[in-house]
Write a protein that holds these residues in place. Structure first.
Motif: not given
Length: 71
Positions: A43-70
């Motif tokens: 639904k988003a018109a921007t790349f950031v919006g699409v990324a946020l939609e991916e996070i909401l739909e759990e298509k994108l996530s991080i592993e616990p303990g990897s908050e540094g995002l190296e």
């Protein structure tokens, strides 16, 4: 102007606002470079919006303990 997805919904998936912003920004750059996303009919018109939609739909996530995002 109300932005979707809401920060409250996103924080139910990723607790830290810093991590959420960093993850969305990195993913937005990837989408911009590759023109490939993981959701159908974003639904988003921007790349950031699409990324946020991916996070909401759990298509994108991080592993616990990897908050540094190296790199």
């Amino acid at each position: 102007m109300i932005l979707e997805p809401s920060i409250d919904k996103l924080q139910s998936k990723i607790n830290s606002k810093y991590t959420l912003v960093t993850l969305a920004a990195r993913r937005a750059r990837q989408i911009q470079d590759t023109k490939v996303h993981q959701i159908e009919n974003p639904k988003a018109a921007t790349f950031v919006g699409v990324a946020l939609e991916e996070i909401l739909e759990e298509k994108l996530s991080i592993e616990p303990g990897s908050e540094g995002l190296e790199d």
